[in-house]
Every structure is written in C-alpha cells, then in structure tokens.
Write a protein that holds these residues in place. Structure first.
Motif, PDB file in Angstrom:
ATOM      1  N   TYR A   1       7.098  38.858  14.841  1.00  0.00           N
ATOM      2  CA  TYR A   1       6.997  38.562  16.269  1.00  0.00           C
ATOM      3  C   TYR A   1       7.731  37.257  16.555  1.00  0.00           C
ATOM      4  O   TYR A   1       7.494  36.236  15.909  1.00  0.00           O
ATOM      5  CB  TYR A   1       5.530  38.430  16.688  1.00  0.00           C
ATOM      6  N   ASP A   2       8.670  37.299  17.496  1.00  0.00           N
ATOM      7  CA  ASP A   2       9.432  36.115  17.887  1.00  0.00           C
ATOM      8  C   ASP A   2       8.694  35.413  19.031  1.00  0.00           C
ATOM      9  O   ASP A   2       8.694  35.881  20.171  1.00  0.00           O
ATOM     10  CB  ASP A   2      10.836  36.534  18.336  1.00  0.00           C
ATOM     11  N   PHE A   3       8.065  34.310  18.712  1.00  0.00           N
ATOM     12  CA  PHE A   3       7.259  33.604  19.710  1.00  0.00           C
ATOM     13  C   PHE A   3       8.132  32.905  20.763  1.00  0.00           C
ATOM     14  O   PHE A   3       7.664  32.608  21.862  1.00  0.00           O
ATOM     15  CB  PHE A   3       6.324  32.599  19.028  1.00  0.00           C
ATOM     16  N   ASN A   4       9.399  32.644  20.423  1.00  0.00           N
ATOM     17  CA  ASN A   4      10.302  32.050  21.417  1.00  0.00           C
ATOM     18  C   ASN A   4      10.674  33.072  22.484  1.00  0.00           C
ATOM     19  O   ASN A   4      10.751  32.755  23.677  1.00  0.00           O
ATOM     20  CB  ASN A   4      11.570  31.528  20.734  1.00  0.00           C
ATOM     21  N   GLU A   5      10.909  34.311  22.020  1.00  0.00           N
ATOM     22  CA  GLU A   5      11.274  35.381  22.947  1.00  0.00           C
ATOM     23  C   GLU A   5      10.054  36.147  23.447  1.00  0.00           C
ATOM     24  O   GLU A   5      10.173  36.989  24.341  1.00  0.00           O
ATOM     25  CB  GLU A   5      12.238  36.356  22.251  1.00  0.00           C
ATOM     26  N   MET A   6       8.900  35.873  22.827  1.00  0.00           N
ATOM     27  CA  MET A   6       7.670  36.603  23.160  1.00  0.00           C
ATOM     28  C   MET A   6       7.906  38.109  23.031  1.00  0.00           C
ATOM     29  O   MET A   6       7.605  38.903  23.932  1.00  0.00           O
ATOM     30  CB  MET A   6       7.183  36.253  24.570  1.00  0.00           C
TER      31      MET A   6
ATOM     32  N   TRP B   1       8.361  41.503  19.900  1.00  0.00           N
ATOM     33  CA  TRP B   1       8.370  41.999  18.523  1.00  0.00           C
ATOM     34  C   TRP B   1       9.814  42.240  18.090  1.00  0.00           C
ATOM     35  O   TRP B   1      10.614  42.807  18.838  1.00  0.00           O
ATOM     36  CB  TRP B   1       7.586  43.294  18.421  1.00  0.00           C
TER      37      TRP B   1
ATOM     38  N   GLN C   1       1.368  43.787  24.064  1.00  0.00           N
ATOM     39  CA  GLN C   1       0.480  42.630  24.161  1.00  0.00           C
ATOM     40  C   GLN C   1      -0.619  42.854  25.199  1.00  0.00           C
ATOM     41  O   GLN C   1      -1.775  42.471  24.980  1.00  0.00           O
ATOM     42  CB  GLN C   1       1.289  41.377  24.534  1.00  0.00           C
TER      43      GLN C   1
END
Length: 487
Positions: A242-247, A249, A274
C-alpha cells in the motif's frame, strides 16, 4: 513425554505414565483426561499445546489452549479473561461446521482457564507460502471459494472473525480443505452494537480501516481475506503493498511475474476498498463474482420447467441455463473429469465421497437429517453446477429440487411420486442401485443418486439404508438445505 502446564515450570520431559510433574509436582492431567505433549505456539492471550485425550480408546490428539495474558493490570486481565471465554462461546456456536474446530471442553483448573478443541492436522497458509512459494491464480480462486463458504456460515451466525490472516488458515491434511482457526478475536454482532465502538483487535497488517477504529463489520472480514490473498500472491508484507503517499494499493507492482487475470484482480480490488460501503457486503456476493453463473438457476429471467401432473415425465432437453466456465477446486477435479467422460456411475460415487468428506461422515457412510446443515453451500453449488454442465441440464440437485417442489400431490404421497417421476421406482417397486439408468436416456433428475458403497445387497445411498436407501424425511431435509443455499 508429558509437558507440564504450570506457567512457572513448563518441564517438557515427564514420563507418559506420570500423573505429576517430576520438577514442580503439579498435576499433569487436566480433568483426569487431557495431557499436553508439546507447545504449539504462544500469543498475547495464551499458550497452545498439542495434547492427548486419554478418555477415548484411540487416544486422539486435541489442542489445549491456556489463558496466559501478557498484559498487566486488573482491567487488562479482566478483558483477556472475557475474550478467552468469548472464544469458547464462539467455538461452541460455530464448531458444527466441518471447517471450524470443534470445542471439546472449557473449564478452570488450578486457577488457570483452559479450553480444549479439535486438533486440525495440517499446515497453515503461512507455512505453505514459506515452503512452496507464492500462490498462483487458481490457488487463490480455490482459497476464496473455500473461505467465503466458511465466512458465509460464520456471518450467518452474526459473528465477525476479526483476525483472518494466513497463520489462522490451516489446510487439513485429511482432505485438503481449508479450516479457519483462532476465534479468540471473534465478536458477536448484536443489533445494538452496530454503531458502537468496540475493542480494537486483529493483526494490524490485515486489519480493515474501520476495524482499526473499533467498528468491525462483516465486510471487515472480507477486507482481511482480500489482503491475505495479496500477501499469498506476492509474499510481501501488506504494509509494503500500500502506497501511503498515493493512498492506493500497488500490489500489482510486486507480482514478480505471477500472472493475475483482470477478472480476479478486480475482485481483489473490490475486497480491499478502504471504504467499507464500497466493498461487497456479504461472502455470498463475492462468491457470485467468482461464480457468476451460480445464481442463474434462481434468476427470475430463467424459464422454469413445470409439471402439470405427477405422472408427467419431464423431457430431456433443459430450459435451464448451465455454467460454461467457473473455477473448480482441486478436490472436485476428479468429479469433473468423470462427468466430462460421461462416467455417470463413477461420478455419482465420487459425489457421495466428497459430500461425506466435507461433513466428516466418511466413517459412518451416510447422512442423517441433522447432518444436512453441515454441508457447506459452496460444495453443493459446485457439485450441482458440474452435474448441470456436463449433463446439459438433465441432472443435478437443482433439477431434483425443482421437480420435487413442482409436484402437485398430497404430502404423504409426495416422496413416492417424486421417485416415480425421476425413475427411482418403477411400477410401485424401488430399484436397486445397480439397476438405475446411468446414461443420458434416463428421466430428468434421475442423477445424482450419490451412492455409498453398500454392495452386500446392491442397495443404499447417502441418506440412510432403507429399501432403496433414501428415506423421505432425509430427502426433505436435503431439499431444505438446498433452499438455504439458494440452489
């Protein structure tokens, strides 16, 4: 050797005939019945042991789980004890499902809380991943079908598991079926609790966002199942997928050559949304995405054959829509090959064996009415779809149910009339199994009979052992199960 259960001792090498630990003197037998052989694992709330049940002649293995909370403080200890008791309650409520461990006992001994449950001999999916590498698409489809069937049952009891992950899914060695374990985090969802914030429980990597805030829903289990599939496809921590910068998967970036079709990818994306209201809201809904034709038989657009009189014989040509493409779990591939080859009798016998396996009735050899609710819906659906497909809609459980429900006669005559119509009786006499018509020239609904090996008299079937093998009450219970499974 017998393992001491005293948390302050845990001496592992007591002789098997000893009743007390040679190191600390504590009693080794719980309830004069269960003794521990070795430690299986330990978590935040307890320790589990592989154990032996001395009360049964075969001395079978079982699992002893001992409450041993690591948290300190009165409130924490009280909550741990509450959750432990809750797990016992969940197992008692859910353990009649063949893919959930059965609760054998729950008690306090020497100031310690214990529960004893069925031992599942197999390996976890986490172990499979380590030993065999990443899962392929077919394995993921089979996993989803198996687990969604279990979750459909669990959620039907208003229970949320809340800790679905590879470590809590065991592939049983006996029949290769998946078993869902560790209901220590499970919660009964009451009507008044649906908007109330509860305890935050579950493994962080697999935990749905709403569950992390103490508001678990049925869809939270579906999220965890989806994340489990991503981990098995990539062998990466879900946190890294999961890319938390792009929010967003980014699990496809880590497939490393593992091929996933757009269809399955979209289903997985749907599970891991989500926002819980953007996910499928039930296990059945996801099963329909995996097997879109499974509901065709009950579709209002599908023409339904009718019987105006009990004596009317349905014609062989089917008006029902049957499937053309759906994933077949490994345990049903032999049945598919037999049906494809039109080996109808062998396919009938294979069908019986599979149903007995999934209900843990292989040793008994037949089912009683009380066993019918134990047949997982997904297994009935797969078997029915296979028979429909390869008989061109002539045979299958759904065909038999349709004929049975469409008969217009008095209840006391219903069973015999039904058997007359589908050809299990002729001129008022029951046919022996060997005399049934194992070909496409048989009456509609003639198969499957789901024969069990009862060759001494050449008769018998899955439902008891009467003149023909079936009993009317048994079959009525089976029809009820088909209704419950929407077949």
């Amino acid at each position: 050797m017998r393992h001491c259960l005293n948390p302050g001792c845990l001496h592992p090498s007591n002789p098997e005939n000893h009743q007390f630990c040679i190191k600390c003197g504590q009693k080794l037998l719980l309830r004069e019945r269960y003794w521990a052989q070795r430690i299986l694992g330990q978590g935040g709330f307890g320790r589990t042991f592989l154990a032996v049940d001395e009360d049964k002649p075969s001395k079978p293995f079982c699992v002893i789980k001992q409450l041993l909370p690591q948290a300190q403080g009165t409130a924490s200890l009280s909550k741990a004890a509450e959750l432990f008791a809750q797990e016992a309650g969940q197992l008692e409520q859910l353990g009649d499902h063949p893919q959930i461990p059965e609760l054998l006992a729950y008690f306090t001994d020497n100031g310690q809380q214990y529960l004893v449950q069925e031992f599942v001999n197999g390996v976890t999916l986490a172990q499979e991943l380590t030993e065999n590498g990443v899962f392929c698409e077919q394995q993921i489809r089979e996993l989803l079908i198996d687990l969604l069937g279990i979750l459909d049952f669990v959620h039907g009891k208003n229970v949320i598991h809340r800790d679905i992950k590879p470590e809590n899914i065991i592939r049983r060695k006996l029949d290769q079926r998946l078993v869902l374990v560790d209901f220590g985090a499970a919660k009964v969802l009451q009507q008044v609790q649906r908007t109330v914030t509860g305890t935050i429980i579950g493994s962080a990597e697999y935990c749905a966002p709403e569950q992390s805030m103490g508001k678990a829903k049925f869809a939270s289990d579906l999220y965890s199942l989806g994340v489990t599939c991503l981990h098995l496809l990539t062998r990466m921590s879900p946190f890294d997928l999961y890319d938390f910068n792009e929010m967003a998967w980014v699990w496809r970036d880590f497939l490393s050559g593992n091929s996933v079709s757009d269809e399955l990818g979209q289903i997985l994306d749907h599970l891991i949304q989500q926002a819980p209201n953007k996910r499928a809201q039930s296990a059945q809904a996801v099963l329909q995405l995996l097997q879109p034709t499974s509901t065709a038989l009950n579709s209002p657009q599908t023409p339904q054959p009718t019987l105006s009189k009990p004596e009317t014989q349905p014609q062989p040509n089917s008006l029902l829509i049957h499937p053309t493409n759906f994933p077949i779990p490994l345990q049903y591939q032999e049945l598919e090959q037999l049906l494809k080859a039109q080996e109808w009798r062998k396919a009938d016998e294979e069908t019986a064996q599979q149903i007995l396996k999934v209900t843990d009735r292989s040793s008994l050899g037949y089912l009683n009415p009380e066993d019918m609710p134990k047949i997982p819906c997904v297994d009935l659906q797969i078997i029915d779809q296979l028979w429909l497909k390869y008989s061109q809609g002539l045979y299958g459980f759904s065909i038999q149910k349709q004929i049975y429900n469409n008969l217009d006669c008095e209840s006391e005559k219903l069973w015999k009339t039904f058997c007359d119509v589908i050809g299990w009786r002729k001129k008022g006499s029951w046919l022996y199994y060997r005399n049934l018509n194992f070909s496409l020239s048989a009456p509609k609904g003639h198969l499957p009979v789901i024969k069990i090996y009862y060759e001494a008299l050449g008769i018998g079937s899955l439902f008891g052992q009467g003149d023909f093998g079936f009993e009317s009450d048994d079959f009525a219970a089976f029809i009820k199960r088909l209704d419950e499974c929407k077949i």
